[in-house]
Design a protein around this motif. Structure first.
Motif, PDB file in Angstrom:
ATOM      1  N   ALA A   1       0.831  -1.203   0.000  1.00  0.00           N
ATOM      2  CA  ALA A   1       0.000   0.000   0.000  1.00  0.00           C
ATOM      3  C   ALA A   1       0.864   1.250   0.000  1.00  0.00           C
ATOM      4  O   ALA A   1       0.492   2.270  -0.601  1.00  0.00           O
TER       5      ALA A   1
ATOM      6  N   ALA B   1      -1.260   4.971   2.104  1.00  0.00           N
ATOM      7  CA  ALA B   1      -1.821   3.624   2.161  1.00  0.00           C
ATOM      8  C   ALA B   1      -3.340   3.657   2.151  1.00  0.00           C
ATOM      9  O   ALA B   1      -3.984   2.740   1.628  1.00  0.00           O
TER      10      ALA B   1
ATOM     11  N   SER C   1      -5.039   5.993   0.602  1.00  0.00           N
ATOM     12  CA  SER C   1      -5.421   6.726  -0.620  1.00  0.00           C
ATOM     13  C   SER C   1      -6.174   8.007  -0.296  1.00  0.00           C
ATOM     14  O   SER C   1      -7.196   8.343  -0.911  1.00  0.00           O
TER      15      SER C   1
ATOM     16  N   GLY D   1      -0.514  -5.012   0.043  1.00  0.00           N
ATOM     17  CA  GLY D   1      -1.465  -4.207   0.795  1.00  0.00           C
ATOM     18  C   GLY D   1      -0.954  -3.684   2.124  1.00  0.00           C
ATOM     19  O   GLY D   1      -1.730  -3.096   2.892  1.00  0.00           O
TER      20      GLY D   1
END
Length: 647
Positions: free
Chosen positions: A98, A240, A242, A301
């Motif tokens: 991420a 991470a 966004s 992620g």
């Protein structure tokens, strides 16, 4: 008129008042936090709680790539070549994390590359000759920059310099609250520009210690000339999640998309440390990653923090957990807390709560310490202290509220010990008073009883049923003319000394000696149920002693008269009256007057013991005989008088 000074002095010397005054003083000093002592104690106590109860780590989404000693040895020294850094970043990005944050400050070009060596040639002619080779030489910085550009990467900036670099993602502020809460710095030093321009964002990685440099907080926001810039962990979690823009609202809360995080003092996040086992679980060695022993899929992620634990990197700081904590692990802790919403905060009401708790608990400890023994008082203080520590620990662990675990317990112990010391001093004074006042007038056993239980001695005055005993010697005045002064004194000294011993042996108190007479009271200073019987038995013993004493040569030669005794029981006011230099614990009442009159009534009955109706009724003896009724001086009615059978 009430003596206010006396009452005020007694109040100030009372153990409970001493403890309460100590609680007020220590609480005020703690609240003022002179020289930061209270803050240091508070933080160290919080450190202890954190070590005992580490933060839970369920669902933590952060991994650490650690440039450890093995990684540095593999690369041939610190810093790692940019070629290795590019390969390391490439391996991480293959796992599609991420965000990737580098807790390494890249302050210039790669010192290990051939290009750096060619450009560093001192001779201009040599540099000109090497120019064709320089054009074809690989550029590790360019390769590293290209790798950074492929993902959501954040590079570390440092606090310092003159102004923030433009590469920062500045934080939007609603009102002035955020600016006022953030830690002010003069500027921020950006990393090497070719790298900074390729990274997606910058975050300040500088950590600020306290109390000897110990790091307990990670900076979320810093203020630079009216602008807020983010810390490394905050910027990594922003990417991470966004989130395009961070905002600080007017209440001082940080908005990050759907997440809201309260800002602590200085725009910092108080760290809630996890345990060492979790650190090992989230950490991957850079050497293992470069050599293919770590699958990139592990980073999918995740927020990945890249930093160094190798001592050569100089990125070790003292924390609650130890003196050599890698800064990358500190930033990883902060990132995990941001993702989990764990933000321990010291509320504005913390100080009033702590002051109130300190005063209440210390007041309880001081009040009880004045009434119980030292061991019980100390046990109570420890219990109250443990109670507050448990409350503070629960507030931190379960509710992310920071209360002072050390201040109130310390105040409880200090004020409680002051009260205990005052109680001990009062007890010593009371024992000295009792010994000085009573040891010559009552039995040793009674003195010991009073010393063991001084609260039973009521000096202030009270109404109590007592038995009074008065003695006298028949024809004492003529006897004084027949004896030389020194013989008279010697004779009385032996006689009165014997009577005093008899009184005290029977549990009575000698109230005073007047000439040849003794005044004694029973049921004072301590209560006893059989005081009437004890006084009558004492009267009989006095007569037996005096008759034997009269047969001694000197007494017989002087014609020592018979001893007469009067005894009566009734209510009287008893207490300590007058100055402190002499025995003044005495009694006032009709029973005292009647006992004196009964001693004189022996003249009319030609007896040696006259017992009043009150004593006869209170006694359990069956050997009392009536002498008859007599109108005693000062009384309006006849008084029935008794004696012992055989008198």
């Amino acid at each position: 008129m009430i003596d206010l000074r006396r009452h005020f002095k007694r109040f100030l010397t009372a153990p409970g008042a001493v403890g309460g005054l100590g609680a007020l003083i220590f609480t005020a000093l703690s609240a003022c936090d002179l020289y930061g002592v209270a803050s240091v104690l508070r933080e160290r106590a919080i450190d202890a709680i954190q070590r005992a109860a580490p933060r839970g780590t369920d669902g933590a989404g952060v991994l650490v790539v650690d440039i450890d000693s093995a990684s540095v040895a593999r690369a041939g020294g610190w810093p790692l070549p940019r070629e290795d850094m590019a390969r390391l970043a490439q391996r991480i990005l293959e796992g599609r994390p991420a965000a990737v944050a580098f807790d390494i400050f890249f302050d210039g070009p790669d010192r290990h590359s051939l290009r750096a060596h060619l450009e560093g040639a001192a001779d201009p002619r040599l540099r000109a000759a090497l120019a064709p080779f320089l054009a074809d030489a690989p550029d590790p910085d360019h390769a590293f920059g290209e790798t950074l550009e492929r993902g959501q990467t954040i590079l570390a900036a440092l606090a310092g310099g003159a102004a923030p670099p433009a590469a920062f993602n500045f934080v939007r502020v609603e009102g002035r609250t955020g600016l006022e809460m953030a830690r002010p710095i003069s500027g921020a030093l950006a990393p090497y520009e070719p790298l900074a321009s390729e990274a997606l964002a910058l975050g300040v990685s500088s950590l600020f210690g306290e109390d000897g440099g110990v790091v307990r907080k990670a900076p979320l926001l810093l203020s630079v000339r009216g602008q807020l810039v983010p810390g490394l962990a905050l910027e990594a979690t922003r990417l991470a999640q966004s989130v395009a823009m961070l905002t600080v609202d007017a209440s001082g809360r940080l908005d990050m998309g759907t997440r809201r995080l309260p800002l602590g003092e200085g725009g910092a996040l108080r760290l809630r440390w996890s345990d060492s086992a979790h650190w090992a679980q989230r950490t991957r060695s850079a050497a293992d990653l470069l050599e293919g022993r770590v699958a990139p899929e592990q980073f999918a992620g995740r927020v990945v923090m890249v930093g160094a634990s190798a001592p050569e990197a100089g990125a070790l700081r003292p924390t609650t957990l130890g003196p050599l904590t890698p800064t990358v692990q500190i930033h990883a802790e902060a990132a995990e807390q941001i993702l989990a919403g764990t933000a321990p905060l010291r509320p504005q009401s913390a100080l009033p709560i702590e002051v109130g708790a300190a005063l209440a608990l210390a007041g309880i400890a001081a009040a009880i310490a004045a009434r119980v023994g030292p061991a019980a008082a100390f046990a109570l203080q420890l219990t109250l202290s443990a109670l507050w520590i448990a409350i503070a620990a629960t507030a931190l662990i379960s509710y992310d509220l920071v209360l002072d675990p050390a201040g109130p317990p310390l105040i409880v112990l200090l004020s409680g010990n002051m009260a205990a010391a005052a109680a001990f001093a009062r007890t010593r004074r009371m024992k000295a008073f009792i010994s000085r006042k009573f040891e010559q007038y009552i039995s040793v056993d009674v003195v010991r009883e009073i010393i063991a239980h001084p609260e039973r001695l009521r000096r202030e005055g009270e109404m109590r049923v007592i038995t009074a005993l008065f003695t006298d010697i028949e024809n004492f005045t003529p006897m004084t003319h027949r004896l030389a002064p020194h013989d008279l004194i010697a004779l009385l000294d032996i006689y009165l000394g014997g009577l005093e011993r008899i009184v005290t042996d029977h549990g009575g108190m000698v109230d005073g000696v007047t000439g040849d007479a003794i005044h004694a009271f029973f049921n004072v200073p301590l209560e006893r149920a059989d005081h009437a019987d004890a006084a009558i038995a004492c009267a009989a013993a006095i007569i037996e002693f005096s008759e034997s004493f009269r047969k001694e040569p000197l007494a017989a030669e002087a014609g020592f008269g018979r001893t007469r005794v009067g005894v009566e029981t009734g209510p009287a006011i008893v207490g300590d009256v007058g100055g402190a230099g002499r025995l003044n614990y005495t009694a006032y009442g009709d029973a005292v007057i009647v006992a004196s009159r009964l001693e004189q009534a022996n003249k009319q009955f030609d007896s040696q013991i006259c017992i009043g109706p009150g004593a006869a009724a209170a006694a359990q003896r069956r050997d009392l005989a009536p002498l008859g009724a007599l109108r005693l001086k000062g009384l309006s009615e006849d008084t029935m008088i008794f004696t012992l059978e055989g008198d």
